[in-house]
Design a protein around this motif. Structure first.
Motif, PDB file in Angstrom:
ATOM      1  N   ARG A  28      11.454  -2.087  -4.418  1.00 47.65           N
ATOM      2  CA  ARG A  28      11.227  -0.586  -3.821  1.00 47.65           C
ATOM      3  C   ARG A  28      10.246  -0.666  -3.800  1.00 47.65           C
ATOM      4  N   ARG A  29       9.070  -1.075  -4.332  1.00 44.94           N
ATOM      5  CA  ARG A  29       7.759  -1.139  -3.580  1.00 44.94           C
ATOM      6  C   ARG A  29       7.191  -2.170  -3.549  1.00 44.94           C
ATOM      7  N   GLY A  30       7.834  -2.807  -3.361  1.00 43.31           N
ATOM      8  CA  GLY A  30       7.591  -4.146  -1.821  1.00 43.31           C
ATOM      9  C   GLY A  30       6.703  -5.121  -2.640  1.00 43.31           C
ATOM     10  N   LYS A  88       0.779  -1.733   0.089  1.00 46.83           N
ATOM     11  CA  LYS A  88       0.374   0.313   0.181  1.00 46.83           C
ATOM     12  C   LYS A  88       1.337   0.895  -0.230  1.00 46.83           C
ATOM     13  N   PRO A  89       0.411   2.635  -0.341  1.00 48.22           N
ATOM     14  CA  PRO A  89       1.138   3.428  -0.500  1.00 48.22           C
ATOM     15  C   PRO A  89       1.650   3.684   0.487  1.00 48.22           C
ATOM     16  N   SER A  90       0.946   3.309   2.063  1.00 49.77           N
ATOM     17  CA  SER A  90       1.293   4.025   3.469  1.00 49.77           C
ATOM     18  C   SER A  90       2.643   3.479   3.624  1.00 49.77           C
ATOM     19  N   THR A  91       3.071   2.179   3.250  1.00 48.18           N
ATOM     20  CA  THR A  91       3.602   1.571   3.838  1.00 48.18           C
ATOM     21  C   THR A  91       5.464   2.506   2.649  1.00 48.18           C
ATOM     22  N   LEU A 105      11.715   3.688   0.702  1.00 48.69           N
ATOM     23  CA  LEU A 105      12.399   4.769   0.602  1.00 48.69           C
ATOM     24  C   LEU A 105      13.576   4.123   1.425  1.00 48.69           C
ATOM     25  N   LEU A 106      13.715   4.208   2.863  1.00 53.61           N
ATOM     26  CA  LEU A 106      14.650   3.472   3.580  1.00 53.61           C
ATOM     27  C   LEU A 106      15.318   2.012   3.583  1.00 53.61           C
ATOM     28  N   SER A 107      14.893   1.547   2.130  1.00 59.37           N
ATOM     29  CA  SER A 107      15.386   0.139   2.028  1.00 59.37           C
ATOM     30  C   SER A 107      16.401   1.208   0.407  1.00 59.37           C
ATOM     31  N   LEU A 145       7.024  10.506  -5.635  1.00 58.25           N
ATOM     32  CA  LEU A 145       8.425   9.822  -7.079  1.00 58.25           C
ATOM     33  C   LEU A 145       8.977   8.390  -6.401  1.00 58.25           C
ATOM     34  N   LEU A 146       8.869   7.272  -7.661  1.00 51.30           N
ATOM     35  CA  LEU A 146      10.215   6.202  -7.189  1.00 51.30           C
ATOM     36  C   LEU A 146      11.003   6.467  -8.068  1.00 51.30           C
TER      37      LEU A 146
END
Length: 493
Positions: free
Chosen positions: A465-467, A2-5, A10-12, A328-329
């Protein structure tokens, strides 16, 4: 995911950069390819200039870019692209395609909307254009023209060398607050794209990949009862009072929201005469934060402020969410390819006349850097924190590997969305930066067509990045495009 994560993704980022960067640029195109592409862009430079300056003159705001979109579509049709217009419910959006057999699908984005209230001549002094309501303070006239120029040159290289794959240009309207690209993503038009390239006018040359802010934007419309403000004020219920109390409540809210949240607004309609109690008023809000979940939570509290204001003033309020985008990713794999090509293209050299123009502009700025900075390329890096603005490119970056660059189309030190930027975007300084961008985009596209391993690594980085288990869902929900979001609010009931 989900976007909430997003924050966890970003931490990864540092791990992702270390994992993918060493092999990111395994097989660039040949020097002969590079020379051919650059010569083709140089030959096409007059057409890039013609389109950029015509669109600068049109200065059409979001979802009203009829002439601008038609001009770019015409150039692509003339170059042999198949063009489908009016996609995703947006009359000025289009997808142009050139396909030469099976292979990767590489997309280039093209924007062309102007900003309201920034009409300015192409002069180094503030000179508004009477009667013109908008201007290209973000340089999107250059954006669309250079992207099309890059695609035309890249297509010529594909034909000459029988390069397999599909090249697409996405004409994307209403970036400035209308979230035009979100509807294209929501419609599935990027589902089969292997990589997406874009650029943006800037005051320096840079392929730094960075995050942006997620946002939700929308309009709050208050409805009251008209009355004579002196003779019978007790019979009136002021819609403007509702707007003003909402704004006060929201401003007090700022103390109690997460760091990095940005809330800004403008009253777009507040009545016509002081002696008439306004029965309609409208205020236009943005809420931004790096995490989309925070944006949604704060937006809910702003909506509550509106409801409370309506209750306090005896009015009613309705809300329309007109825009909403992810953060943005960045993609480090593609970023390094883009940076390498930008360095091959090099910086920008201005004529004495252009330097004089720039220095005149700089007399209106606070502590601007040297104009010589346009000759250089900023050091490459990937930035996973910060972000001062928002872009609908962000939604694309969550469904396909996406990379961008900036070139020096504005005078160093100029602020975004300013008359100074409008002036530079309407003359040779802007055009030179656009040509540099076209060259870099074309070279990068050629590298991706030639090296599927890079595309594969970019996709793997996006997945990391997005999981796992990510499903795209637009921040603005299921609403149709807000085609009238730039139209005047006065009298709207």
């Amino acid at each position: 995911m989900k976007p909430s994560t997003l924050k966890l993704a970003l931490l990864s980022a540092s791990m992702a950069a270390g994992m993918f960067a060493p092999q990111a640029f395994a097989k660039p195109i040949t020097e002969a390819d590079r020379v051919q592409i650059l010569k083709t862009v140089d030959a096409d430079a007059p057409q890039i200039q013609d389109a950029a300056l015509k669109i600068w003159g049109f200065a059409e705001v979001g979802y009203q870019e009829t002439k601008s979109s038609a001009l770019l579509q015409g150039q692509l049709k003339d170059a042999g692209f198949d063009v489908k217009a009016g996609v995703a419910g947006e009359p000025t959006a289009f997808v142009a395609s050139f396909k030469n057999g099976p292979g990767p699908v590489i997309a280039i984005l093209a924007e062309f909307d102007a900003l309201p209230g920034l009409a300015q001549t192409a002069d180094p002094v503030k000179t508004p254009i009477p009667g013109q309501p908008a201007g290209h303070g973000c340089g999107h006239n250059l954006f669309g023209a250079a992207s099309v120029g890059a695609a035309v040159s890249l297509k010529a290289w594909m034909v000459k060398n029988n390069i397999k794959g599909e090249l697409r240009v996405y004409g994307t309207p209403a970036e400035e607050g209308g979230s035009g690209k979100v509807y294209l993503v929501r419609a599935g038009l990027f589902n089969d794209v292997d990589a997406t390239l874009h650029w943006h006018p800037n005051s320096e040359n840079t392929a730094v990949q960075s995050v942006s802010l997620a946002n939700i934007s929308g309009k709050f419309r208050f409805h009251g009862v008209s009355a004579h403000a002196a003779a019978a004020p007790e019979k009136g219920r002021s819609a403007l009072d509702g707007v003003e109390i909402m704004d006060v409540a929201t401003n007090f809210l700022r103390e109690h929201i997460p760091e990095q949240t940005r809330i800004h607004y403008v009253i777009t309609s507040g009545g016509s005469a002081p002696n008439v109690v306004p029965d309609f008023a409208e205020v236009y809000y943005y809420v931004r934060h790096p995490d989309p979940a925070v944006v949604k939570e704060v937006w809910g509290r702003v909506e509550n402020a509106a409801k409370g204001a309506a209750l306090a003033t005896g009015t009613t309020v309705d809300t329309e969410i007109t825009g909403g985008v992810y953060a943005l990713l960045p993609n480090d794999t593609l970023g390094r390819v883009m940076d390498a090509n930008l360095r091959k293209v090099g910086g920008i050299t201005w004529t004495p006349e252009e330097i004089a123009f720039a220095k005149k502009i700089q007399t209106t700025l606070v502590n601007p850097p040297s104009v010589d900075t346009v000759k250089t390329i900023a050091p490459y890096k990937i930035e996973m924190e910060g972000g001062g603005g928002s872009t609908d490119v962000s939604d694309i970056s969550w469904v396909t590997p996406t990379v961008g660059l900036g070139t020096a189309t504005f005078v160093p030190g100029s602020a975004g969305h300013s008359w100074q930027n409008v002036a530079a975007a309407g003359m040779s300084i802007g055009v030179k930066g656009a040509v540099n961008a076209a060259k870099t985009l074309a070279l990068t596209g050629a590298d991706l067509f030639s090296n599927p391993d890079v595309v594969k690594k970019a996709k793997a980085e996006l997945e990391q990045r997005r999981g796992p288990n990510f499903t795209y869902k637009a921040m603005l929900g299921d609403r149709p495009p807000a085609l009238d979001y730039r139209k005047p609010a006065a009298g709207r009931e």
